[in-house]
Design an enzyme around this catalytic site. Structure first.
Site, short mmCIF file in Angstrom:
data_model
loop_
_atom_site.label_atom_id
_atom_site.label_comp_id
_atom_site.label_asym_id
_atom_site.label_seq_id
_atom_site.Cartn_x
_atom_site.Cartn_y
_atom_site.Cartn_z
CG HIS A 23 9.77 30.75 -11.86
ND1 HIS A 23 8.57 30.92 -12.41
CD2 HIS A 23 9.68 29.82 -10.86
CE1 HIS A 23 7.96 29.92 -11.64
NE2 HIS A 23 8.41 29.50 -10.64
NE ARG A 49 8.32 22.12 -14.33
CZ ARG A 49 8.28 23.26 -13.93
NH1 ARG A 49 8.84 23.83 -12.49
NH2 ARG A 49 8.62 24.51 -14.02
CB CYS A 91 12.67 19.07 -7.04
SG CYS A 91 10.54 19.77 -6.95
CD GLU A 106 4.07 22.49 -8.80
OE1 GLU A 106 4.57 23.58 -8.49
OE2 GLU A 106 3.98 22.13 -8.90
NE ARG A 114 6.90 30.73 -6.46
CZ ARG A 114 7.94 29.99 -6.81
NH1 ARG A 114 9.12 30.64 -6.61
NH2 ARG A 114 7.30 29.48 -7.94
CG ASN A 169 10.72 27.55 -4.62
OD1 ASN A 169 10.73 27.14 -3.18
ND2 ASN A 169 10.94 27.12 -5.76
CG ASP A 170 4.28 27.06 -6.36
OD1 ASP A 170 4.38 28.22 -6.51
OD2 ASP A 170 4.26 26.73 -7.43
#
Length: 560
Positions: free
Chosen positions: A194, A334, A498, A427, A461, A450-451
């Site tokens: 992040h 979100r 996203c 995710e 990650r 990503n997740d």
């Protein structure tokens, strides 16, 4: 030269500030004219430490007796020892280092002397000395929270610095004054962590995964950071420094503002949106051609504060700031994607650290409904008359989504206001596999690649040890994405990506070939994404997707 993982493009030059956040150790050089002020800081911190120790001693004597209170007399004597106090003062004057650094250096010298003495009693005083040193350093850093402490240090510099840290949690990074950072370099971290995403959003060059930068970089050294190649030069030759400064000072021609939909080579429109963390980022997103905001991370929008302590009205004000700047464009906010410790509420869930992996996002919101309901009320109030969509993170089942939508509608009814559209972030593999049922309850779906990648491949990650296994091109990840697209389309729902995959121009073609026509990414990536789309037809994109899906070679080229 140091080599790490390039996570935020660009080039920067500046003095190194070395921070070991885990131990609250910050080191930098000071100007000669600041020596007296730094010595005064040390004096004030030492005086405060003495007062604190005397108070603790007196209370201990009153409650537990004089014998135990004598422990603190030993610490008071250590504090006054010339080998510590005068040595730290001399280090500030002779080496021009900050007071925190001087205390650590003087303390380490004194520890070595204690260890060299054969007297067992004196050797055992190592713990007392560590306690004294820690208290002096804490008093030098009398600012609430890690971010406040770091900002106070950064404010002391006349120019932006290269921030070299062991690690930088995003909850701290979100509160930093990024205008004071020329570049970021960390021992830990990966491209999809992040903090790396935040650095890209801020347009600050960053290199992570350096492993030993905080040990190898001398504080105050001039660093040349290349966030595109992942290379860092420590004290480069004067000629290189001068040439770089001239290049960085050169006034670049402002990039032309972009508008209208992005188009493929065969004139198929593609919707490009921006991910943002701060209201100030909105004008830049419009200039780079964003048609809306596809992901606003609400926990970062609130500055990384403990979520349980942020009032409903404070949230309304934060959300309205973004919505007002967006005007009539669509904004997707979100809901909180946080862990129990980040809620900051009393009586938090008593669980082991490894169990917290799955207690986040919507799951946590449903478990602590007072937190989620307060946020939903704030979003509904802020979104009145605006083009707001609410997105729930870490959704794993249709049942969870149904409960979240019902909670949103209930809060809207109580306020007498319309409920915004509600979407789900996909995710985890469970959500991707059940995307069809999920789409029955969600107004739209957004794929958090990503997740999704880390959970599909069991590759954390943020863990550099398995970074080579984290591969968003893996056919399993791409097949899950294709399932989400098909599930959304069966119910006439919009679906977007996203995650960071969309900002990779080669992977963007693959995603296009999988049927996606909507992408949200850091505003700094929008311009290159538009160019990549313009150079690729839908047929070429489908061919690229098929090659990766069915040939099974995750390293195969995916360009046209």
């Amino acid at each position: 030269m140091l080599t790490g993982v390039a996570v935020a493009p660009g080039e920067a030059l500046g003095p190194a500030v070395v921070v070991r956040l885990r131990t609250h150790d910050v080191r930098y050089r000071i100007a000669e004219e600041d020596v007296a002020a730094e010595q005064a800081r040390l004096t004030a911190a030492s005086d405060l430490t003495r007062t604190q120790l005397e108070d603790i001693r007196d209370r201990t004597r009153h409650v537990l007796g004089a014998e135990l209170a004598g422990m603190f007399d030993v610490q008071i004597l250590m504090l006054a020892d010339p080998l510590l106090r005068e040595r730290a003062d001399a280090l500030i004057r002779s080496r021009r280092v900050n007071a925190e650094w001087a205390v650590v250096e003087a303390g380490e010298e004194l520890v070595q002397r204690l260890r060299a003495i054969e007297d067992p009693y004196l050797q055992e005083r190592h713990g007392d000395l560590t306690d004294v040193l820690g208290r002096v350093r804490a008093n030098l850093q009398r600012v609430d929270g890690d971010a406040g402490w770091l900002n106070a240090q950064l404010a002391r510099f006349n120019e932006p610095c290269v921030f070299v840290a062991d690690d930088l949690p995003v909850s701290v990074a979100a509160q930093l004054d990024w205008s004071r950072l020329a570049a970021l370099a960390t021992d830990a971290g990966t491209r999809t962590a992040h903090t790396a995403i935040l650095a890209r959003s801020m347009g600050v060059p960053a290199v992570v995964g350096l492993q030993e930068a905080t040990r190898m970089v001398p504080p105050g050294a001039t660093l040349l950071v290349d966030g595109t190649t992942g290379m860092i030069a420590v004290d480069p030759p004067p000629a290189v420094v001068d040439a770089t400064r001239r290049r960085l000072r050169a006034v670049a021609t402002p990039a032309e503002s972009l508008s209208g939909p992005a188009m493929t080579a065969d004139d198929v429109p593609v919707l490009l949106l921006a991910n943002i963390e701060r209201p100030e980022d909105v004008p830049f997103a419009w200039r780079e051609g964003a048609e809306g905001l596809g992901l606003v991370r609400s926990e970062l929008l609130l500055g990384g504060q403990p979520i349980g302590q942020v009032s409903e009205q404070a949230q309304v004000d934060a959300y309205r700031d973004v919505l007002d700047r967006a005007g009539d464009r669509e904004v997707t906010i979100r809901t909180f994607d946080i862990t129990p410790e980040e809620v900051g509420l009393p009586e938090q869930m008593d669980v082991e650290p490894r169990e917290r992996l799955g207690m986040r996002g919507l799951r946590l919101g449903l478990a602590r409904p007072e937190v989620l309901e307060r946020q939903l009320r704030a979003l509904i109030r802020a979104g009145e008359g605006r083009h707001l969509r609410v997105m729930f993170p870490f959704v794993t089942s249709a049942d969870e989504m149904a409960r979240a939508v019902q909670m949103l509608r209930t809060q809207a009814e109580r306020l007498g206001l319309p409920a915004p559209l509600a979407g789900a972030m996909v995710e985890v593999p469970a959500a991707a596999l059940d995307a069809g049922r999920l789409a029955q309850h969600a107004d739209f779906l957004s794929i958090g690649t990503n997740d999704l990648t880390q959970y599909t491949l069991a590759a954390d990650r943020s863990d550099v040890r398995v970074q080579h296994l984290y591969n968003p091109r893996h056919p399993a990840v791409l097949r899950l994405i294709r399932m989400v697209v098909r599930g959304a389309r069966r119910h006439g729902r919009r679906v977007a990506v996203c995650g960071e995959m969309a900002s990779d121009t080669m992977l963007l073609r693959v995603l296009l070939g999988l049927g996606l026509r909507e992408f949200s990414m850091a505003a700094t990536s929008l311009r290159q994404a538009r160019e990549a789309l313009a150079g690729c037809s839908i047929a070429e994109a489908r061919d690229a997707a098929l090659r990766v899906l069915y040939e099974g070679d995750v390293n195969a080229p995916v360009g046209p």
